[in-house]
Design a protein around this motif. Structure first.
Motif, PDB file in Angstrom:
ATOM      1  N   SER A  17      -5.812   0.968  -4.468  1.00  0.00           N
ATOM      2  CA  SER A  17      -6.304  -0.018  -5.897  1.00  0.00           C
ATOM      3  C   SER A  17      -5.632   0.544  -6.877  1.00  0.00           C
ATOM      4  O   SER A  17      -4.992   0.076  -7.645  1.00  0.00           O
ATOM      5  CB  SER A  17      -7.595  -0.231  -5.870  1.00  0.00           C
ATOM      6  N   VAL A  18      -5.885   2.014  -7.021  1.00  0.00           N
ATOM      7  CA  VAL A  18      -5.617   2.677  -8.330  1.00  0.00           C
ATOM      8  C   VAL A  18      -3.912   2.644  -8.541  1.00  0.00           C
ATOM      9  O   VAL A  18      -3.711   2.263  -9.777  1.00  0.00           O
ATOM     10  CB  VAL A  18      -6.174   4.102  -8.124  1.00  0.00           C
ATOM     11  N   PHE A  19      -3.262   2.761  -7.742  1.00  0.00           N
ATOM     12  CA  PHE A  19      -1.792   2.627  -7.752  1.00  0.00           C
ATOM     13  C   PHE A  19      -1.433   1.114  -7.913  1.00  0.00           C
ATOM     14  O   PHE A  19      -0.339   0.961  -8.616  1.00  0.00           O
ATOM     15  CB  PHE A  19      -1.142   3.562  -6.677  1.00  0.00           C
ATOM     16  N   HIS A  20      -1.902   0.398  -6.944  1.00  0.00           N
ATOM     17  CA  HIS A  20      -1.498  -1.135  -7.112  1.00  0.00           C
ATOM     18  C   HIS A  20      -1.854  -1.620  -8.176  1.00  0.00           C
ATOM     19  O   HIS A  20      -0.947  -2.385  -8.821  1.00  0.00           O
ATOM     20  CB  HIS A  20      -2.150  -1.646  -5.747  1.00  0.00           C
ATOM     21  N   GLU A  21      -3.012  -1.528  -8.760  1.00  0.00           N
ATOM     22  CA  GLU A  21      -3.547  -2.309 -10.110  1.00  0.00           C
ATOM     23  C   GLU A  21      -2.631  -1.607 -11.284  1.00  0.00           C
ATOM     24  O   GLU A  21      -2.788  -2.283 -12.274  1.00  0.00           O
ATOM     25  CB  GLU A  21      -5.000  -1.942 -10.177  1.00  0.00           C
ATOM     26  N   ASN A  22      -2.426  -0.473 -11.281  1.00  0.00           N
ATOM     27  CA  ASN A  22      -1.552   0.052 -12.413  1.00  0.00           C
ATOM     28  C   ASN A  22      -0.598   1.182 -11.718  1.00  0.00           C
ATOM     29  O   ASN A  22      -0.786   2.286 -11.605  1.00  0.00           O
ATOM     30  CB  ASN A  22      -2.537   0.922 -13.339  1.00  0.00           C
ATOM     31  N   ASN A  33       0.189   4.747 -12.528  1.00  0.00           N
ATOM     32  CA  ASN A  33      -0.656   5.819 -12.340  1.00  0.00           C
ATOM     33  C   ASN A  33       0.423   6.745 -11.019  1.00  0.00           C
ATOM     34  O   ASN A  33       0.477   7.841 -10.941  1.00  0.00           O
ATOM     35  CB  ASN A  33      -1.724   5.668 -11.594  1.00  0.00           C
ATOM     36  N   LEU A  34       1.217   5.724 -10.495  1.00  0.00           N
ATOM     37  CA  LEU A  34       2.291   6.377  -9.738  1.00  0.00           C
ATOM     38  C   LEU A  34       3.320   6.981 -10.365  1.00  0.00           C
ATOM     39  O   LEU A  34       3.722   8.148 -10.087  1.00  0.00           O
ATOM     40  CB  LEU A  34       2.932   5.170  -8.761  1.00  0.00           C
ATOM     41  N   MET A  35       3.659   6.496 -11.661  1.00  0.00           N
ATOM     42  CA  MET A  35       4.713   7.159 -12.434  1.00  0.00           C
ATOM     43  C   MET A  35       4.157   8.399 -13.056  1.00  0.00           C
ATOM     44  O   MET A  35       5.216   9.371 -13.326  1.00  0.00           O
ATOM     45  CB  MET A  35       5.119   6.145 -13.703  1.00  0.00           C
ATOM     46  N   ILE A  36       2.874   8.485 -13.212  1.00  0.00           N
ATOM     47  CA  ILE A  36       2.576   9.883 -13.770  1.00  0.00           C
ATOM     48  C   ILE A  36       2.494  11.004 -12.684  1.00  0.00           C
ATOM     49  O   ILE A  36       2.766  11.976 -13.040  1.00  0.00           O
ATOM     50  CB  ILE A  36       0.958   9.526 -14.210  1.00  0.00           C
ATOM     51  N   LEU A  37       2.171  10.539 -11.634  1.00  0.00           N
ATOM     52  CA  LEU A  37       2.475  11.644 -10.490  1.00  0.00           C
ATOM     53  C   LEU A  37       3.667  11.736 -10.181  1.00  0.00           C
ATOM     54  O   LEU A  37       4.152  13.150 -10.054  1.00  0.00           O
ATOM     55  CB  LEU A  37       1.811  11.064  -9.196  1.00  0.00           C
TER      56      LEU A  37
END
Length: 299
Positions: free
Chosen positions: A96-101, A104-108
């Motif tokens: 959910s954290v990565f799907h909703e925004n 967050n994936l781009m930060i990692l």
């Protein structure tokens, strides 16, 4: 396997309009304007709506260009980076954290290139290879795990860890699935900012990510040639020419990768290790970073 397929679906954006990054010292991003599309299915419409929603959340500058440095600033927030790292470890249980925004994936993935530990990756890769050559599989796996604590979204380390874990037989099928889920999620990040053409190359933070993408996403059997090219705007790119059979199957003759981040990392290593730099290197380094909470996500 169903999870891996589903996660690739929601992280495979449809590029919708032209966008150019013009900021200095960061990769250029251009998203192509598509030709008139054929009528979309309901699923395609939902995917398009999701893509537009997520792209609207991306960090844009006042001139409406994408500013990838914002992901770097957020990544330097150790608390946020650790939070996302912990969430990423169990992405096959809850995404959910990565799907909703997708930020967050781009930060990692992209933000990691702005962290101090990014410069340590080449030395770590050499050490892992040395351990494997010495037959120390368990030690190599342990170092992969340790590396993923610092660089959680590293496709080449994730797939190597998965293969070593399977060889050692020390991980459950659920844990192995987690490696593969994270691996494909990392590769999907490239789709948001490029399409592999000379005009819109895929942006990578590690050259090894190129091969992970080519072999795991495009399923190529081998490459015909590889060439380092600096485009007219100065962007360093790897131009990968596919073999005839792969080109015929994929419909692609070549794939381009923007290697601004890896080249910059190598330049920093050279600068740090140069004799002149060593002589003038201060004994104490205490660099403060001023982070804006407005740039943080995962709220």
């Amino acid at each position: 396997m169903k999870f891996i397929i589903s996660i690739c679906v929601w992280l495979s954006p449809l590029i919708c309009w032209s966008q150019t990054i013009q900021h200095k010292n960061q990769p250029e991003v251009q998203n192509p304007v598509s030709d008139d599309p054929a009528p979309m299915s309901h699923d395609d419409s939902l995917r398009m709506a999701y893509t537009l929603e997520q792209r609207a959340k991306f960090p844009y500058a006042q001139d409406s260009t994408l500013d990838m440095r914002v992901w770097g600033i957020a990544a330097q927030n150790d608390s946020l980076f650790q939070y996302l790292t912990d969430k990423f470890k169990v992405i096959n249980e809850s995404d959910s954290v990565f799907h909703e925004n997708v930020n967050n994936l781009m930060i990692l993935y992209y933000g990691y290139a702005y962290r101090d530990s990014y410069g340590q990756m080449p030395a770590t890769e050499i050490k892992i290879n040395q351990l494997l050559q010495q037959g120390k599989t368990e030690n190599a796996f342990d170092l992969c795990e340790k590396t993923l604590e610092q660089a959680p979204a590293s496709p080449h380390i994730l797939i190597l860890a998965a293969n070593l874990a399977q060889k050692l037989g020390t991980k459950s099928s659920k844990e192995l699935d987690s490696y593969y889920a994270r691996f494909f999620t990392c590769l999907s990040a490239m789709h948001w900012l490029g399409n592999g053409s000379a005009e819109v190359p895929f942006i990578v933070v590690n050259v090894s990510d190129e091969y992970a993408f080519l072999y795991s996403i495009l399923k190529i059997q081998g490459i015909e040639s590889q060439e380092l090219i600096h485009r007219e705007d100065g962007t360093p790119c790897d131009r990968i020419v596919l073999r005839e059979d792969d080109a015929r199957r994929t419909g692609l003759t070549e794939v381009w990768f923007d290697i601004t981040y890896p080249m910059r990392g190598l330049a920093k290593i050279y600068e740090t290790n140069s004799p002149a730099r060593q002589k003038s290197k201060p004994k104490i380094r205490n660099k403060k970073r001023h982070l804006s909470n407005n740039n943080n996500t995962a709220q």
